[in-house]
Write a protein that holds these residues in place. Structure first.
Motif, PDB file in Angstrom:
ATOM      1  N   LYS A  42       0.825  -1.215   0.000  1.00 50.44           N
ATOM      2  CA  LYS A  42       0.000   0.000   0.000  1.00 50.44           C
ATOM      3  C   LYS A  42       0.858   1.264   0.000  1.00 50.44           C
ATOM      4  CE  LYS A  42      -1.855  -1.204   3.931  1.00 50.44           C
ATOM      5  NZ  LYS A  42      -1.071  -2.407   4.252  1.00 50.44           N
ATOM      6  N   THR A  43       1.824   1.295   0.914  1.00 49.90           N
ATOM      7  CA  THR A  43       2.696   2.461   0.969  1.00 49.90           C
ATOM      8  C   THR A  43       3.472   2.617  -0.331  1.00 49.90           C
ATOM      9  OG1 THR A  43       2.917   2.318   3.363  1.00 49.90           O
ATOM     10  CG2 THR A  43       4.655   3.479   2.198  1.00 49.90           C
ATOM     11  N   THR A  44       3.973   1.515  -0.834  1.00 49.66           N
ATOM     12  CA  THR A  44       4.740   1.563  -2.076  1.00 49.66           C
ATOM     13  C   THR A  44       3.886   2.132  -3.215  1.00 49.66           C
ATOM     14  OG1 THR A  44       5.966  -0.362  -1.309  1.00 49.66           O
ATOM     15  CG2 THR A  44       6.159   0.197  -3.646  1.00 49.66           C
ATOM     16  N   PHE A 179      -3.501   9.800   1.736  1.00 54.35           N
ATOM     17  CA  PHE A 179      -3.145   9.623   3.150  1.00 54.35           C
ATOM     18  C   PHE A 179      -2.538   8.243   3.319  1.00 54.35           C
ATOM     19  CE2 PHE A 179      -5.539  13.099   5.211  1.00 54.35           C
ATOM     20  CZ  PHE A 179      -6.420  13.456   4.203  1.00 54.35           C
ATOM     21  N   ASP A 180      -1.368   8.176   3.918  1.00 49.73           N
ATOM     22  CA  ASP A 180      -0.800   6.867   4.230  1.00 49.73           C
ATOM     23  C   ASP A 180      -0.920   6.601   5.720  1.00 49.73           C
ATOM     24  OD1 ASP A 180       0.410   4.452   4.226  1.00 49.73           O
ATOM     25  OD2 ASP A 180       2.424   5.173   3.742  1.00 49.73           O
ATOM     26  N   GLU A 181      -1.898   5.829   6.084  1.00 45.66           N
ATOM     27  CA  GLU A 181      -2.149   5.500   7.498  1.00 45.66           C
ATOM     28  C   GLU A 181      -1.989   6.726   8.396  1.00 45.66           C
ATOM     29  OE1 GLU A 181      -0.571   1.910   9.003  1.00 45.66           O
ATOM     30  OE2 GLU A 181      -0.290   1.045   7.019  1.00 45.66           O
ATOM     31  N   PRO A 182      -2.854   7.719   8.197  1.00 42.50           N
ATOM     32  CA  PRO A 182      -2.662   8.986   8.904  1.00 42.50           C
ATOM     33  C   PRO A 182      -2.803   8.874  10.420  1.00 42.50           C
ATOM     34  CG  PRO A 182      -4.793   8.934   7.830  1.00 42.50           C
ATOM     35  CD  PRO A 182      -4.053   7.726   7.349  1.00 42.50           C
TER      36      PRO A 182
HETATM   37 MG   LIG Z   1       2.538   1.220   4.761  1.00 37.87          MG
END
Ligand SMILES: [Mg+2]
Ligand SMILES: Nc1ncnc2c1ncn2[C@@H]1O[C@H](COP(=O)(O)OP(=O)(O)OP(=O)(O)O)[C@@H](O)[C@H]1O
Lengths: 259, 211
Positions: A42-44, A179-182
């Protein structure tokens, strides 16, 4: 036309393939929540879309215009690259505020630097800066921080810092906000204040892609849920389809663990 | 009184060497840092080897090398001992400073650069507006230490017969007058004291935020 289209996106780090052909598109005003277990990419994916990593394959389109093509080797000028960058805003898991600037300056600094490229910058600087500041104050008020304008990030709670970083991203008026896991760096009590801010943005029709582990929040706020697993999109549909009636065994076992 | 004057004269040289080294080594160190952090491998390897050699050998040895090697090896004798002292000190301290800078730059979290990038800043803006100040804040304490060491190191110039304060003091002791040695200590103490105060002040000033 889709505001964002991600086509066949691949990303490898050395010999490990992390993204294995991601496809999705979204409409203006739509809110997508991306779910998936740790390490699913997901982050990637967010980092590739935001040019923080260079995808090894695939294309990205904004409003039908190609802004990334992995096969294109031609060097893009720094100015053009920044223009493409500014289609997007990204809110990091770890806020990444600039510690030496006050809350207000964190929000106004990027637009002020950007304003230098306007043709009327020299003649109209005072007015431009005043507008930027007014807009920043309005955004900070919207995230509930009008009392903290002159504080420094180190004087704020994690939740307040994250709200500043949301205002900072909004100040550049991105077409899509990621948003990455805000909330995952925050205590549970602080999580809610961030989720409230995001819900408020949703009411204002902000186009958003939110990577999150908060299933209930995703169900409430998102129009669509994408479930990722091992670098591919396993499910893509409404919250009812994906959360309540997942087609995939993987999705079911993930949800069972989370709920 | 004559002795004091002579000591003062000696210390004047120490101050000059101190000032000259600071003024030249601070920017030269930055240049070395950029070389050693360069993406061009040969350049970065070369400058890291250079820094390793300079930091791995005594300053006293470097003083002799700068003084004698040009004459013996290249046939162009060093014009003055003073110049030799300046060159050796500047190179030596530039190497130390460069490592401090590099440590400072590398300690800035990647997220700061990434935030700058996604907010549309240019590479230059990211360095000037975000990174530089944070680096300065981080390097002030180690730079303070290094600069105080420099004050005391200036007395090493006597090893190549530059008449600095220690040399003057020693000459008096040879005549059986012992107190100039202690007064010499006072000069160094005063200088280091002033610098310590200045650096503490600067640190306090930069302490308006915690990183
Ligand atoms: Mg991540
Ligand atoms: N810079 C990198 N170099 C090598 N491997 C990486 C790099 N970044 C990520 N990976 C690998 O890619 C995989 C996916 O990582 P990613 O951070 O995208 O997962 P994620 O879905 O965001 O997980 P989480 O929910 O824990 O945040 C992981 O196996 C990770 O080890």
């Amino acid at each position: 036309m889709s505001i964002l289209e991600v086509k066949d996106l691949y990303k490898s780090f050395g010999s490990t393939e992390v993204l294995k052909g991601i496809n999705f598109s979204m409409q203006k005003g739509e809110i997508i929540a991306i779910l998936g277990s740790s390490g699913s990419g997901k982050t990637t994916l967010l980092r590739c879309i935001n040019f923080l990593e260079r995808a090894t394959g695939g294309q990205i389109f904004v409003d039908g215009e190609c802004i990334f093509n992995a096969d294109e080797k031609k060097k893009i000028s720094a100015a053009e690259q920044r223009k493409r960058q500014l289609n997007f805003g990204l809110v990091f898991q770890s806020f990444n505020l600039f510690p030496q600037y006050s809350v207000l300056d964190n929000v106004t600094m990027p637009p002020k630097l950007l304003a230098k490229e306007r043709s009327d910058y020299k003649t109209n600087k005072k007015q431009i800066f005043a507008d930027i500041e007014e807009n920043a104050k309005m955004l900070l008020e919207r995230v509930g921080l009008s009392e903290k304008l002159s504080n420094y990030p180190c004087e704020l709670s994690g939740g307040q810092q994250q709200r500043v970083s949301i205002a900072r991203a909004l100040a550049l008026d991105p077409k899509i906000l990621f948003f990455d896991e805000p909330t995952s760096a925050l205590d549970p009590e602080l999580t809610n204040e961030i989720l409230k801010v995001i819900k408020d943005l949703a009411l204002k029709n902000t186009t958003m892609v939110i990577v999150t582990h908060e299933i209930e929040f995703a169900r409430n706020v998102a129009d669509r849920i994408i479930f990722m697993n091992e670098g591919v999109v396993l499910e893509d549909g409404t919250p009812e389809q994906v959360i309540d009636n997942p087609r995939n065994e993987r999705t079911r076992s993930f949800l069972a663990k989370m709920l | 009184m004559k002795i004091w004057l002579s000591l003062l004269e000696g210390f004047e040289f120490n101050l000059m060497l101190f000032g000259g080294t600071i003024v030249c080594a601070i920017p030269l160190g930055l240049l070395i840092t950029f070389c050693s952090m360069s993406k061009f491998k040969p350049l970065s390897v070369l400058s890291r080897i250079f820094v390793w050699i300079i930091r791995g050998t005594p300053l006293m040895l470097q003083l002799f090398v700068v003084l004698y090697v040009p004459g013996i090896v290249f046939g162009v004798p060093m014009k003055s001992r003073l110049l030799a002292a300046f060159i050796a000190f500047i190179i030596n301290y530039a190497a130390y400073f460069s490592e401090i800078y590099r440590g400072g730059i590398e300690s800035i979290p990647r997220g700061q650069y990434e935030a700058g990038q996604v907010l549309g800043l240019t590479k230059g803006q990211i360095f000037r507006k975000i990174v530089l100040f944070q680096v300065i804040k981080r390097i002030v304490p180690p730079m303070g230490n290094e600069i105080i060491t420099l004050v005391k190191d200036t007395s090493l110039a006597r090893t190549i017969a530059v008449s600095e304060i220690m040399m003057s003091a020693e000459n008096f002791s040879k005549q059986g007058i012992i107190w100039p040695l202690f007064s010499t200590g006072l000069f160094f103490l005063a200088m280091c004291g002033i610098l310590t105060l200045l650096f503490n002040k600067l640190e306090k000033k930069l302490d308006y935020y915690k990183a």
